[in-house]
Scaffold this motif. Structure first.
Motif, mmCIF file in Angstrom:
data_model
loop_
_atom_site.group_PDB
_atom_site.id
_atom_site.type_symbol
_atom_site.label_atom_id
_atom_site.label_comp_id
_atom_site.label_asym_id
_atom_site.label_seq_id
_atom_site.Cartn_x
_atom_site.Cartn_y
_atom_site.Cartn_z
ATOM 1 N N ASP A 138 -4.799 14.573 -4.908
ATOM 2 C CA ASP A 138 -3.411 14.514 -4.100
ATOM 3 C C ASP A 138 -3.771 14.582 -2.681
ATOM 4 O O ASP A 138 -2.716 13.953 -2.131
ATOM 5 N N GLU A 139 -4.505 15.060 -2.194
ATOM 6 C CA GLU A 139 -4.846 15.050 -0.477
ATOM 7 C C GLU A 139 -5.028 13.514 -0.188
ATOM 8 O O GLU A 139 -4.598 12.957 0.999
ATOM 9 N N PHE A 140 -6.014 13.015 -1.049
ATOM 10 C CA PHE A 140 -6.369 11.527 -0.540
ATOM 11 C C PHE A 140 -4.982 10.562 -0.707
ATOM 12 O O PHE A 140 -4.776 9.571 -0.003
ATOM 13 N N ILE A 141 -4.327 10.643 -1.757
ATOM 14 C CA ILE A 141 -3.074 9.940 -1.888
ATOM 15 C C ILE A 141 -2.218 10.217 -0.944
ATOM 16 O O ILE A 141 -1.506 9.181 -0.295
ATOM 17 N N GLU A 142 -2.051 11.511 -0.399
ATOM 18 C CA GLU A 142 -0.986 11.727 0.596
ATOM 19 C C GLU A 142 -1.517 11.099 1.977
ATOM 20 O O GLU A 142 -0.736 10.717 2.859
ATOM 21 N N LEU A 143 -2.802 11.175 2.134
ATOM 22 C CA LEU A 143 -3.322 10.520 3.213
ATOM 23 C C LEU A 143 -3.117 9.081 3.300
ATOM 24 O O LEU A 143 -3.002 8.505 4.352
ATOM 25 N N ILE A 144 -3.264 8.237 2.167
ATOM 26 C CA ILE A 144 -2.928 6.940 2.126
ATOM 27 C C ILE A 144 -1.748 6.638 2.454
ATOM 28 O O ILE A 144 -1.327 5.709 3.013
ATOM 29 N N ASN A 145 -0.741 7.311 1.835
ATOM 30 C CA ASN A 145 0.593 6.960 2.188
ATOM 31 C C ASN A 145 0.942 7.228 3.618
ATOM 32 O O ASN A 145 1.755 6.433 3.980
ATOM 33 N N SER A 146 0.523 8.557 4.036
ATOM 34 C CA SER A 146 1.113 8.786 5.524
ATOM 35 C C SER A 146 0.375 7.820 6.572
ATOM 36 O O SER A 146 0.921 7.154 7.553
ATOM 37 N N GLY A 147 -0.687 7.154 6.449
ATOM 38 C CA GLY A 147 -1.465 6.343 7.105
ATOM 39 C C GLY A 147 -0.777 4.920 7.055
ATOM 40 O O GLY A 147 -0.854 4.483 8.118
ATOM 41 N N ALA A 148 -0.394 4.543 5.845
ATOM 42 C CA ALA A 148 0.193 3.102 5.581
ATOM 43 C C ALA A 148 1.748 3.503 6.150
ATOM 44 O O ALA A 148 1.990 2.487 7.013
ATOM 45 N N ILE A 149 2.295 4.339 6.329
ATOM 46 C CA ILE A 149 3.714 4.571 7.089
ATOM 47 C C ILE A 149 3.255 4.545 8.384
ATOM 48 O O ILE A 149 4.031 3.854 9.357
ATOM 49 N N ARG A 150 2.321 5.176 8.939
ATOM 50 C CA ARG A 150 2.033 5.183 10.152
ATOM 51 C C ARG A 150 1.533 3.764 10.946
ATOM 52 O O ARG A 150 2.170 3.508 11.975
ATOM 53 N N VAL A 156 0.984 -1.320 -0.053
ATOM 54 C CA VAL A 156 0.130 -0.013 0.092
ATOM 55 C C VAL A 156 0.783 1.306 0.037
ATOM 56 O O VAL A 156 0.767 2.163 -0.644
ATOM 57 N N ALA A 157 1.936 1.207 0.846
ATOM 58 C CA ALA A 157 2.920 2.442 0.993
ATOM 59 C C ALA A 157 3.509 2.560 -0.296
ATOM 60 O O ALA A 157 3.711 3.814 -0.890
ATOM 61 N N GLY A 158 4.105 1.533 -1.087
ATOM 62 C CA GLY A 158 4.564 1.696 -2.168
ATOM 63 C C GLY A 158 3.917 2.166 -3.294
ATOM 64 O O GLY A 158 4.278 3.163 -4.131
ATOM 65 N N PHE A 159 2.640 1.578 -3.413
ATOM 66 C CA PHE A 159 1.923 2.009 -4.573
ATOM 67 C C PHE A 159 1.190 3.501 -4.470
ATOM 68 O O PHE A 159 1.209 4.195 -5.441
ATOM 69 N N SER A 160 1.104 3.723 -3.040
ATOM 70 C CA SER A 160 0.472 5.231 -2.855
ATOM 71 C C SER A 160 1.653 6.164 -3.185
ATOM 72 O O SER A 160 1.458 7.291 -3.609
ATOM 73 N N GLU A 161 3.014 5.830 -2.690
ATOM 74 C CA GLU A 161 4.095 6.725 -3.082
ATOM 75 C C GLU A 161 4.201 6.727 -4.679
ATOM 76 O O GLU A 161 4.549 7.917 -5.223
ATOM 77 N N LEU A 162 3.983 5.576 -5.540
ATOM 78 C CA LEU A 162 4.144 5.889 -7.069
ATOM 79 C C LEU A 162 2.877 6.581 -7.580
ATOM 80 O O LEU A 162 3.016 7.546 -8.202
ATOM 81 N N LEU A 163 1.858 6.603 -7.030
ATOM 82 C CA LEU A 163 0.591 7.388 -7.392
ATOM 83 C C LEU A 163 0.984 8.658 -7.009
ATOM 84 O O LEU A 163 0.735 9.700 -7.877
ATOM 85 N N ARG A 164 1.448 8.997 -5.805
ATOM 86 C CA ARG A 164 1.734 10.602 -5.397
ATOM 87 C C ARG A 164 2.949 11.131 -6.486
ATOM 88 O O ARG A 164 3.017 12.160 -6.874
#
Length: 503
Positions: free
Chosen positions: A322-334, A302-310
């Motif tokens: 863009d905000e949704f993609i950032e939220l997915i990435n930060s949530g996965a990292i957290r 999830v974190a990898g694909f969200s980073e690719l999308l971003r």
């Protein structure tokens, strides 16, 4: 039979001791009385004989002065003969200053000189009345015959003490008879007293013998009301209490055996429960480890694909995308950080079952500082330490404890963090302190920050809120405690205690 009789006679009993003691006291008292009486009587009679002979010698000297002055020998003989009729006088005589006997109660001695050394020695003594000789049956006195300080001669009188000695012998004989009578009376009294006392004592002895053979049912008969009777009543009360206590002990023994059986059953159940808990903990740690790895893989995707999308579509879609993609990435990292923290928390008790060993806390601190070297270099942190002791713990756990506290101090410090580490002895523990110059902590948060996922500053600073919970779990594992002191803007000081290693 003779041996038994001899043993019975030689065996010491209270009856024999009492009879012997009372009889001996009577004998000693009567001996003291008789000796004192005879001594006083002898002293009295001897003193009276001394005074009488001195008086008679002085009276003889005074009566002989006219005849001695006129050299009337016939008159001197008459004066001396006047004392011959006194039965207490052994002899009397008058001599001149040279020792010539001028008159004597035994006329054959007249005209002779004094021959004994004591009498001749007295002739050269000062002119005063004195006792010349004192023996067992005679006292001799001398008095000077003088005029105008000139000695004309001496008057000599000897008292016969045989009558005194006869009186003393009579007193001694009477005293001995009275002493024998008193001793006999005392012995009879001792026999009666011993019979009265030992009767109850014998009953007590029989009761004690029954008690020694576990016979608690027959009390000791009471035959006297004196102190021995009081003792008998106390013995009977003690026997009744022993009987009741024995019943209670027997009842308690039965109850204790039942309790031991129940406790053994409970211990077996507890041991089985502990084994079940250990198995559950092992399963839980294994589950946490497996779950963390199984969850990490989809989260990495999830974190990898969200980073690719971003990276690929940032700015190509609308702002909301863009905000949704950032939220997915930060949530996965957290989520990855939380899972990693949970794994560390579950590992905090992994070595709890291992026996503790002496650990050099200074060496553990050096390992922790090596692990944090990058953070220390990048922030310019200054670490000051004093001499640190050896404690009872596990080296890995102590390294993690120092590492978490120092990492927190660096994270929540201002520019140029200053961290001071020291320890001091507190009875059987060592109390460590880790002080910093950071932002401090509100007193209301000083307890809750040691609970899992509880943070004092929210998301303002990075972290999972599990580091201090791990520290608390490590310290409590070894019987110590951890706490913090400080105020906002004034830095914080974390304290923790660990058991001291034997020296």
């Amino acid at each position: 039979m003779k041996v038994k009789l001899s043993g019975s006679l030689l065996r010491t009993t209270i009856r024999k001791e009492l009879i012997f003691g009372v009889t001996s006291i009577h004998a000693v008292l009567m001996l003291i009385f008789i000796v004192g009486l005879v001594t006083r009587q002898h002293s009295f009679l001897l003193e009276r004989a001394r005074e009488r002979t001195l008086h008679q010698a002085e009276l003889l000297a005074a009566s002989a002065l006219p005849q001695l002055t006129s050299n009337d020998l016939a008159g001197l003989s008459e004066v001396v003969d006047s004392l011959s009729r006194d039965p207490t006088v052994r002899f009397a005589m008058l001599t001149d200053a040279r020792g010539l006997i001028l008159g004597h109660t035994d006329p054959k001695h007249s005209g002779e000189y004094l021959r004994d050394e004591l009498s001749r020695k007295q002739l050269g003594q000062p002119a005063r009345s004195t006792i010349v000789y004192e023996g067992k049956d005679m006292v001799e006195s001398a008095a000077p015959v003088f005029i105008e300080n000139s000695i004309l001669g001496w008057a000599w009188v000897a008292a016969d003490l045989r009558e005194n000695n006869a009186q003393i012998a009579a007193v001694t004989h009477a005293g001995i008879l009275n002493a024998c009578l008193a001793i006999t009376t005392g012995m009879l009294f001792a026999l009666l007293l011993a019979a009265s006392l030992t009767r109850q004592l014998r009953a007590l002895l029989e009761g004690a013998d029954r008690l020694a053979h576990d016979n608690f049912d027959q009390p000791v008969p009471l035959v006297s009301s004196n102190e021995v009777g009081v003792l008998t009543r106390a013995f009977n009360r003690a026997m009744r209490k022993l009987r009741n206590d024995r019943v209670a002990i027997e009842r308690a023994r039965v109850e204790l055996e039942a309790e031991v059986i129940e406790r053994r059953r409970a211990e077996q159940e507890l041991q089985a429960a502990n084994q079940a808990i250990q198995r559950a903990n092992e399963n839980l740690r294994e589950f946490a480890h497996v779950a963390s790895h199984d969850l990490q893989e989809p989260l990495r995707s999830v974190a990898g694909f969200s980073e690719l999308l971003r990276r690929k579509y940032k700015g190509k879609l609308d702002d909301q995308a863009d905000e949704f993609i950032e939220l997915i990435n930060s949530g996965a990292i957290r989520m990855q950080n939380l899972i990693r923290a949970l794994l560390e928390y579950s590992r905090a008790t992994a070595s709890a079952a291992d026996p503790v060993e002496p650990v050099d806390s200074a060496a553990a601190l050096r390992v922790a500082l090596d692990n944090l070297n990058t953070a220390i270099q990048s922030t310019g942190a200054s670490i000051q330490t004093l001499e640190l002791p050896t404690v009872k713990a596990h080296e890995i756990a102590l390294v993690q404890l120092f590492q978490n506290l120092i990492s927190n101090a660096i994270k929540y410090s201002k520019q140029h963090p200053l961290i001071q580490i020291s320890a001091q002895r507190d009875q059987g523990f060592w109390k460590f302190s880790v002080a910093d110059n950071g932002i401090g902590i509100d007193p209301h948060d000083q307890e809750r920050i040691f609970h899992i996922f509880k943070r004092a500053h929210g998301d303002e600073y990075p972290g999972s809120g599990i580091g201090l919970a791990i520290c608390s779990r490590i310290v409590e594992r070894y019987g110590g405690r951890i706490w913090v002191e400080g105020a906002p803007g004034q830095g914080s000081t974390f304290y923790f205690s660990l058991p001291a290693a034997p020296e």
